[in-house]
Design a protein around this motif. Structure first.
Motif, short mmCIF file in Angstrom:
data_model
loop_
_atom_site.label_atom_id
_atom_site.label_comp_id
_atom_site.label_asym_id
_atom_site.label_seq_id
_atom_site.Cartn_x
_atom_site.Cartn_y
_atom_site.Cartn_z
N PHE A 157 93.61 5.22 38.60
CA PHE A 157 92.32 4.85 38.01
C PHE A 157 92.16 3.34 37.82
CE2 PHE A 157 93.24 9.16 36.62
CZ PHE A 157 92.06 9.81 36.93
N VAL A 174 88.27 2.12 38.52
CA VAL A 174 87.54 3.10 39.34
C VAL A 174 86.67 3.96 38.43
CG1 VAL A 174 87.80 5.13 40.82
CG2 VAL A 174 89.35 3.19 41.09
N HIS A 203 84.88 7.42 38.72
CA HIS A 203 84.76 8.62 39.55
C HIS A 203 83.39 9.26 39.33
CE1 HIS A 203 88.87 8.57 41.00
NE2 HIS A 203 89.23 8.23 39.79
N GLU A 204 82.85 9.82 40.38
CA GLU A 204 81.50 10.37 40.34
C GLU A 204 81.41 11.77 39.77
OE1 GLU A 204 79.35 9.84 43.95
OE2 GLU A 204 80.12 7.81 44.24
N SER A 205 82.55 12.45 39.61
CA SER A 205 82.51 13.82 39.11
C SER A 205 83.84 14.17 38.44
CB SER A 205 82.24 14.80 40.25
OG SER A 205 83.36 14.84 41.12
N ASP A 222 85.51 16.77 39.24
CA ASP A 222 86.37 17.17 40.36
C ASP A 222 87.11 15.97 40.94
OD1 ASP A 222 85.73 19.86 40.18
OD2 ASP A 222 84.19 19.78 41.74
N ALA A 223 86.43 14.84 41.04
CA ALA A 223 87.07 13.63 41.56
C ALA A 223 88.16 13.13 40.61
CB ALA A 223 86.03 12.53 41.80
N VAL A 224 87.93 13.23 39.31
CA VAL A 224 88.94 12.84 38.32
C VAL A 224 90.15 13.76 38.44
CG1 VAL A 224 89.46 12.72 35.85
CG2 VAL A 224 87.29 11.83 36.72
N HIS A 247 91.08 15.45 41.02
CA HIS A 247 91.76 15.13 42.28
C HIS A 247 92.65 13.90 42.13
CE1 HIS A 247 92.46 14.89 46.58
NE2 HIS A 247 92.14 13.61 46.51
N ALA A 248 92.14 12.86 41.48
CA ALA A 248 92.93 11.64 41.29
C ALA A 248 94.17 11.91 40.44
CB ALA A 248 92.06 10.55 40.65
#
Length: 131
Positions: A78, A81, A83-85, A87-89, A91-92
Motif C-alpha cells: 500500500f 496507493v 485502491h478503487e474497491s 476487492d482491490a484491497v 487482493h493487495a
C-alpha cells in the motif's frame, strides 16, 4: 503460514481460523501468540488440541509478531496507493501475504522473537526450538 480473509472479526471467524491452522499443522503443536481481543479469549472459542494460545499483555503491540507482518504489508502493498474497491484491497493484502509466505526465513525472522521461543519451551517442556 496460514491466512484466511474473512468477512468479520469475531469468535466464529476465529474458530474457523483455528480449525484451519490445526488442519494445516496437524502433525505439529502450535503455540499461537494473540492479543486480548474478545474473540481470542471468548468462552465460546474452540481451541484445537494441537494449539495453545498465549495472550500478550495489554497495550503491548510491539510484542505481537503479526504486527511486523502488517507493517511489511502496509509498506510494500500500500505505498501511496488508493485502491478503487474493497476487492482491490483484499487482493493487495492477499498478494502481500503470499509474498511473505514464499520466503519462510524472512517470515521467521520477522515473527519468531526470543519471548516466543521461551514461551514455546515453557508450554511444550521441550529444550530447544528451531522455529
Amino acid at each position: 503460514m496460514t491466512t484466511l480473509v474473512l468477512p468479520r472479526t469475531n469468535t466464529a471467524m476465529m474458530n474457523l481460523f483455528l480449525a484451519q491452522v490445526a488442519a494445516d499443522f496437524a502433525d505439529s503443536f502450535v503455540v499461537m501468540h494473540v492479543d486480548g481481543a474478545g474473540w481470542h479469549t471468548s468462552a465460546d472459542l474452540q481451541v484445537p488440541d494441537n494449539i495453545r494460545l498465549i495472550v500478550q499483555p495489554a497495550s503491548s503491540p510491539q510484542l505481537s509478531p503479526v504486527e511486523h507482518l502488517w507493517d511489511d504489508i502496509r509498506e510494500k502493498a500500500f505505498p501511496h496507493v488508493l485502491h478503487e474497491s474493497l476487492d482491490a484491497v483484499e487482493h493487495a493484502v492477499s498478494e502481500g501475504l503470499r509474498r511473505l509466505a514464499a520466503v519462510p526465513d524472512t517470515l521467521r525472522s520477522m515473527t519468531f522473537f526470543p519471548h516466543m521461543r521461551d514461551a514455546w519451551t515453557h508450554v511444550t517442556g521441550a529444550g530447544t526450538c528451531t522455529g
